[in-house]
Write a protein that holds these residues in place. Structure first.
Motif, PDB file in Angstrom:
ATOM      1  N   LYS A 109       4.508 -18.912   6.580  1.00  0.00           N
ATOM      2  CA  LYS A 109       3.440 -19.398   6.013  1.00  0.00           C
ATOM      3  C   LYS A 109       2.210 -19.074   7.094  1.00  0.00           C
ATOM      4  N   LYS A 110       2.130 -19.119   8.095  1.00  0.00           N
ATOM      5  CA  LYS A 110       1.270 -18.943   9.042  1.00  0.00           C
ATOM      6  C   LYS A 110       0.752 -17.551   8.905  1.00  0.00           C
ATOM      7  N   PHE A 111       1.549 -16.759   8.760  1.00  0.00           N
ATOM      8  CA  PHE A 111       1.124 -15.117   8.666  1.00  0.00           C
ATOM      9  C   PHE A 111       0.706 -15.055   7.131  1.00  0.00           C
ATOM     10  N   PHE A 112       1.240 -15.615   5.990  1.00  0.00           N
ATOM     11  CA  PHE A 112       0.763 -15.542   5.052  1.00  0.00           C
ATOM     12  C   PHE A 112      -0.817 -15.762   4.735  1.00  0.00           C
ATOM     13  N   LYS A 113      -1.182 -16.747   5.567  1.00  0.00           N
ATOM     14  CA  LYS A 113      -2.693 -17.464   5.785  1.00  0.00           C
ATOM     15  C   LYS A 113      -3.522 -16.181   6.074  1.00  0.00           C
ATOM     16  N   GLU A 114      -3.185 -15.197   6.673  1.00  0.00           N
ATOM     17  CA  GLU A 114      -3.924 -14.112   7.281  1.00  0.00           C
ATOM     18  C   GLU A 114      -3.921 -12.988   6.352  1.00  0.00           C
ATOM     19  N   LEU A 115      -3.145 -13.029   5.204  1.00  0.00           N
ATOM     20  CA  LEU A 115      -3.241 -12.044   4.421  1.00  0.00           C
ATOM     21  C   LEU A 115      -4.066 -12.253   2.986  1.00  0.00           C
ATOM     22  N   ARG A 116      -4.697 -11.110   2.600  1.00  0.00           N
ATOM     23  CA  ARG A 116      -5.602 -11.430   1.418  1.00  0.00           C
ATOM     24  C   ARG A 116      -5.061 -11.269   0.188  1.00  0.00           C
ATOM     25  N   MET A 169      16.685 -17.751  -9.855  1.00  0.00           N
ATOM     26  CA  MET A 169      15.689 -16.785  -9.834  1.00  0.00           C
ATOM     27  C   MET A 169      15.160 -16.508  -8.226  1.00  0.00           C
ATOM     28  N   VAL A 170      15.285 -15.225  -8.058  1.00  0.00           N
ATOM     29  CA  VAL A 170      14.795 -14.654  -6.665  1.00  0.00           C
ATOM     30  C   VAL A 170      13.461 -14.352  -6.882  1.00  0.00           C
ATOM     31  N   ILE A 171      12.592 -14.716  -5.843  1.00  0.00           N
ATOM     32  CA  ILE A 171      11.145 -14.253  -5.388  1.00  0.00           C
ATOM     33  C   ILE A 171      11.069 -13.492  -4.194  1.00  0.00           C
ATOM     34  N   THR A 172      10.578 -12.199  -4.458  1.00  0.00           N
ATOM     35  CA  THR A 172      10.378 -11.475  -3.372  1.00  0.00           C
ATOM     36  C   THR A 172       8.976 -11.291  -3.306  1.00  0.00           C
ATOM     37  N   ALA A 173       8.418 -11.417  -1.929  1.00  0.00           N
ATOM     38  CA  ALA A 173       7.051 -10.885  -1.779  1.00  0.00           C
ATOM     39  C   ALA A 173       6.856  -9.572  -0.765  1.00  0.00           C
ATOM     40  N   HIS A 174       5.799  -8.763  -1.387  1.00  0.00           N
ATOM     41  CA  HIS A 174       5.741  -7.368  -0.612  1.00  0.00           C
ATOM     42  C   HIS A 174       4.135  -7.323  -0.411  1.00  0.00           C
ATOM     43  N   TRP A 175       4.060  -6.588   0.823  1.00  0.00           N
ATOM     44  CA  TRP A 175       2.444  -6.869   1.383  1.00  0.00           C
ATOM     45  C   TRP A 175       2.765  -5.716   2.553  1.00  0.00           C
ATOM     46  N   VAL A 176       1.566  -5.152   3.062  1.00  0.00           N
ATOM     47  CA  VAL A 176       1.224  -4.261   4.117  1.00  0.00           C
ATOM     48  C   VAL A 176       0.503  -5.099   5.235  1.00  0.00           C
ATOM     49  N   ASP A 177       1.240  -5.226   6.394  1.00  0.00           N
ATOM     50  CA  ASP A 177       0.548  -5.893   7.716  1.00  0.00           C
ATOM     51  C   ASP A 177      -0.625  -5.066   8.171  1.00  0.00           C
ATOM     52  N   GLN A 178      -0.889  -5.773   9.334  1.00  0.00           N
ATOM     53  CA  GLN A 178      -2.130  -5.234  10.109  1.00  0.00           C
ATOM     54  C   GLN A 178      -1.814  -3.898  10.771  1.00  0.00           C
ATOM     55  N   GLU A 179      -0.527  -3.719  11.036  1.00  0.00           N
ATOM     56  CA  GLU A 179      -0.024  -2.444  11.527  1.00  0.00           C
ATOM     57  C   GLU A 179       0.472  -1.582  10.646  1.00  0.00           C
ATOM     58  N   TRP A 180      -0.012  -1.732   9.315  1.00  0.00           N
ATOM     59  CA  TRP A 180       0.248  -0.531   8.423  1.00  0.00           C
ATOM     60  C   TRP A 180       1.843  -0.524   8.154  1.00  0.00           C
ATOM     61  N   THR A 181       2.314  -1.368   8.007  1.00  0.00           N
ATOM     62  CA  THR A 181       3.781  -1.401   7.775  1.00  0.00           C
ATOM     63  C   THR A 181       4.282  -1.917   6.466  1.00  0.00           C
ATOM     64  N   LEU A 182       4.847  -1.682   5.749  1.00  0.00           N
ATOM     65  CA  LEU A 182       5.427  -2.080   4.432  1.00  0.00           C
ATOM     66  C   LEU A 182       6.259  -3.193   4.768  1.00  0.00           C
ATOM     67  N   ASN A 183       6.259  -4.595   4.133  1.00  0.00           N
ATOM     68  CA  ASN A 183       7.222  -5.588   4.428  1.00  0.00           C
ATOM     69  C   ASN A 183       7.560  -6.286   3.086  1.00  0.00           C
ATOM     70  N   LYS A 184       8.704  -6.666   3.103  1.00  0.00           N
ATOM     71  CA  LYS A 184       9.181  -7.562   2.028  1.00  0.00           C
ATOM     72  C   LYS A 184      10.018  -8.590   2.462  1.00  0.00           C
ATOM     73  N   ARG A 185       9.850  -9.875   1.931  1.00  0.00           N
ATOM     74  CA  ARG A 185      10.621 -11.158   2.321  1.00  0.00           C
ATOM     75  C   ARG A 185      11.064 -12.022   0.880  1.00  0.00           C
ATOM     76  N   ALA A 221      -4.080  -0.149   0.759  1.00  0.00           N
ATOM     77  CA  ALA A 221      -2.967  -1.006   1.267  1.00  0.00           C
ATOM     78  C   ALA A 221      -2.492  -1.825   0.237  1.00  0.00           C
ATOM     79  N   GLU A 222      -3.191  -2.610  -0.265  1.00  0.00           N
ATOM     80  CA  GLU A 222      -2.792  -3.574  -1.323  1.00  0.00           C
ATOM     81  C   GLU A 222      -2.164  -2.926  -2.484  1.00  0.00           C
ATOM     82  N   ILE A 223      -2.918  -1.630  -2.990  1.00  0.00           N
ATOM     83  CA  ILE A 223      -2.321  -1.251  -4.188  1.00  0.00           C
ATOM     84  C   ILE A 223      -0.983  -0.679  -3.858  1.00  0.00           C
ATOM     85  N   LEU A 224      -0.678   0.043  -2.750  1.00  0.00           N
ATOM     86  CA  LEU A 224       0.315   0.910  -2.165  1.00  0.00           C
ATOM     87  C   LEU A 224       1.584  -0.191  -2.003  1.00  0.00           C
TER      88      LEU A 224
END
Length: 698
Positions: A246-253, A272-288, A641-644
């Motif tokens: 949650k603390k990390f999500f606060k820094e994402l746009r 129902m499963v919900i998965t989040a996808h984002w690119v972090d500050q180190e330009w690495t694709l993440n999913k949780r 980054a956010e589109i990819l």
């Protein structure tokens, strides 16, 4: 009491006169050692270990005999010269504590070092390297006992682990006997919780007798934890990871989301499963996986939308959702419409919500092919009946395999498909074609089988269909069988392509290898010359709209990113009209020469990765390219980054269902939905924390 005799030769030594000399030996008596634990007590009795230092060699027997006679008579003599000349440099390696120089022996032309604790002989290398001696130091039991005696001050010793020797990299971490051993039970509980979550183990795993026996041998102070405590520890670990996330999500746009529904056969309820996808500050694709929630009936669009929005609120990302990827179920369309209304009220949608709803391309492809293969449904049903008939009996399978062996076919097993998955049907047809020569021979052997046997024309049709499915060809010229399939597939393609092509086109433009040049080449093929210009203008308008939205959003957070035209001039107008005119002229010139990052990016040449240095050794990483060029395109890089990061399929969410089937098996069908959510989410987070990758099975 166990006695250990170590023989250094196969026969007794002979003296110069031919008399046999008995082997010299010595006795080593060790101190009684008590190893204490919570439920384990063992003792090592005093034991006598007979060892010998004399080897069976005849070349130096006379010299050895003279040395022993002198020692026995107590006479003094001048020391013999060392076998290895002393080195001027002081020996600093820790191995010489275990292998002293005075115990080096020579047999023929080979020199050996002897462990002073267990008397094991190791060959001495000519280069005088000591690294290869380190593993023995970590494994030598007698050395561990000796170290324990030295570290004991009260006469009672406990097993502990020592750190690795820094100047001896090959030395393993040896357990030794010490009195000041420390056992951290809290760390053991946390580590066990991680193991339960990572490997999807039951909470009662800690109560297995074999596991407790192993832990008691590994650490005598180990205390059994119990399944209730394990469950509580797993919950605490998951709560701590959720807090950090949650603390990390606060820094994402912006965050992209995929979701799907799954019904548990063991519990007969739907999740129902919900998965989040984002690119972090180190330009690495993440999913949780951020939620694995039970959706009670009745399940409709409004219910699913409410469950999604509640999840977003719990994580504090209700204003950060960029896209939602779902399958093509009708209730998902209603769900997205409901969520769009809520997000439009918050003004958090990008590009007016045109990119918010993403249809799963994997489902679209499945629907396309299913509509296509329905044209030859009767032939596919025949093949499916063939496979079912042979697989229904072990005798039939054995007879079928024996005929395949005679035909020299390496494949031995038939595959039965899942009718709702086109790739599964393709695999069944492809394997059936491999046994094309076997089917008629098996039919001649089994009279009951003839009713299922396809004719030669049907086999040829299947071969052409498999060739088409293998490459998913888009050529315009097809034979009649494939042409009928293509017509059915085009209808479904036109239905869904219009809703997903825009995002895919924007993502292609964000790839520096293609940009708009690739779109200009492909669009006339897809739409024709006239419609291609309309679609291309729509794409340009979407890109401009997206870019300007990112300029406003990012410049609000960081004013230095705003272009000159949007920044107020810091020059204060002087009363002199000439100075005012000069300031106005400079500002006008800046506007004239200014170009947006998007314009500069599109006007630059495409990146020729095939001719670059890394093309032959690795694949192109588009995120790495943007990370390198983020100083040149600070706003456009964040937009890219956010589109990819958007997932165009729900495969990431469906992958969780495989783990769900293992977690909710027939033995754990009574797990509460809250506990299931904790296990599924926590397992995904802890595996990501320890960088554990599990194979994807779809």
């Amino acid at each position: 009491m166990h006695q250990k005799n170590i023989s250094r030769g196969s026969s007794y030594l002979s003296t110069a006169t031919g008399k046999k000399r008995s082997r010299s030996s010595r006795s080593v008596k060790g101190k009684g050692i008590a190893i204490q634990g919570s439920h384990l007590r063992d003792s090592v009795e005093n034991q006598e270990v007979k060892t010998t230092f004399i080897e069976d060699y005849e070349k130096f027997e006379e010299d050895v005999g003279e040395r022993e006679d002198i020692m026995s008579e107590g006479k003094s003599s001048s020391p013999s010269p060392p076998v290895i000349p002393p080195s001027k440099k002081k020996k600093t390696s820790v191995v010489w504590e275990c292998f002293p120089e005075d115990m080096i022996i020579t047999i023929g032309d080979v020199r050996f070092v002897v462990c002073k604790f267990c008397n094991k002989r190791l060959k001495l290398q000519k280069i005088h390297s000591t690294t290869y001696l380190c593993p023995h130091m970590g494994q030598c039991v007698e050395r561990k006992k000796a170290m324990g005696k030295q570290s004991s001050s009260k006469g009672q010793m406990l097993l502990n682990f020592q750190p690795i020797e820094e100047n001896c990299p090959g030395l393993l971490t040896p357990p030794i006997v010490r009195s000041n051993a420390k056992y951290n039970h809290d760390m053991i509980r946390e580590a066990l919780a991680h193991m339960i979550l990572i490997d999807e183990l039951p909470f009662s795993f800690d109560e297995h007798i074999s596991f407790n026996y192993f832990c008691s041998i590994l650490q005598p102070l180990y205390e059994r934890i119990g399944r209730k405590q394990v469950k509580s520890d797993c919950d605490r670990v998951v709560q701590a990871e959720a807090k950090q996330l949650k603390k990390f999500f606060k820094e994402l746009r912006k965050i992209s989301v995929t979701t799907d529904l799954w019904k548990s056969d063991a519990q007969n309820i739907e999740y129902m499963v919900i998965t989040a996808h984002w690119v972090d500050q180190e330009w690495t694709l993440n999913k949780r996986i951020i939620n694995f929630v039970h959706v009670p009936p009745p399940r409709n669009g409004e219910t699913i939308a409410q469950a999604l929005y509640n999840c977003f609120e719990d994580w504090g990302i209700q204003n950060k959702v960029f896209t939602i990827t779902v399958d093509n179920a009708s209730m998902n369309d209603k769900c997205i419409k409901s969520l769009k209304k809520d997000f439009k009220m918050d003004r958090s949608l990008v590009s007016g919500g045109n990119l918010f709803h993403i249809r799963c391309t994997a489902h679209i492809i499945n629907l396309l092919v299913q509509d296509g293969i329905n044209e030859i449904k009767d032939i596919i049903d025949k093949v499916r009946d063939n496979v079912k008939y042979v697989r229904a009996s072990e005798v039939r399978q054995r007879d079928f395999a024996s005929i395949a062996k005679i035909c020299r076919i390496k494949e031995r097993k038939l595959v039965l498909d899942c009718p709702t998955r086109w790739n599964s049907t393709y695999n069944m047809l492809n394997v059936a074609l491999i046994f094309r020569e076997v089917w008629p021979r098996y039919g001649a052997k089994d009279g009951n089988y003839l009713q299922y046997l396809p004719n030669e024309i049907e086999w040829k049709k299947l071969a052409r269909v498999c060739d088409f499915l293998r490459v998913f060809n888009n050529d315009k010229e097809f034979d009649p069988v494939v042409a009928s399939m293509v017509r059915s597939m085009i209808v479904k393609f036109d239905k869904y392509w219009g809703e997903v092509n825009l995002l895919m086109a924007v993502a292609i433009v964000m790839d520096p290898r293609y940009k708009l040049e690739f779109i200009k080449f492909v669009y006339p093929v897809l739409y024709g010359e006239y419609d291609a210009e309309i679609e291309l203008d729509n794409l340009r308008h979407t890109l401009e709209e997206l870019y300007h939205e990112y300029v406003e959003l990012l410049s609000t957070d960081n004013p230095s990113l705003a272009p000159i035209s949007q920044m107020e001039s810091s020059t204060s107008y002087d009363s002199d009209i000439v100075l005012q005119w000069q300031a106005h002229r400079k500002k006008s010139q800046a506007k004239a020469v200014e170009k947006s990052e998007l314009t500069m990016y599109l006007e630059s040449d495409v990146f020729e990765f095939e001719t670059s240095e890394g093309a032959k050794t690795k694949k192109f990483n588009v995120l790495h390219w943007w990370s390198v060029n983020q100083t040149k395109f600070p706003i456009l890089s964040r937009m890219a980054a956010e589109i990819l990061a958007v997932s165009i399929s729900t495969v990431a969410s469906e992958n969780a269902f495989s783990a769900g089937g293992r977690v909710i098996d027939s033995y754990r069908a009574s797990l509460a939905p809250k506990t299931v959510s904790m296990l599924m989410c926590g397992g995904d987070w802890i595996r990501a924390k320890h960088r554990v990758k599990k194979s994807i099975q779809i």
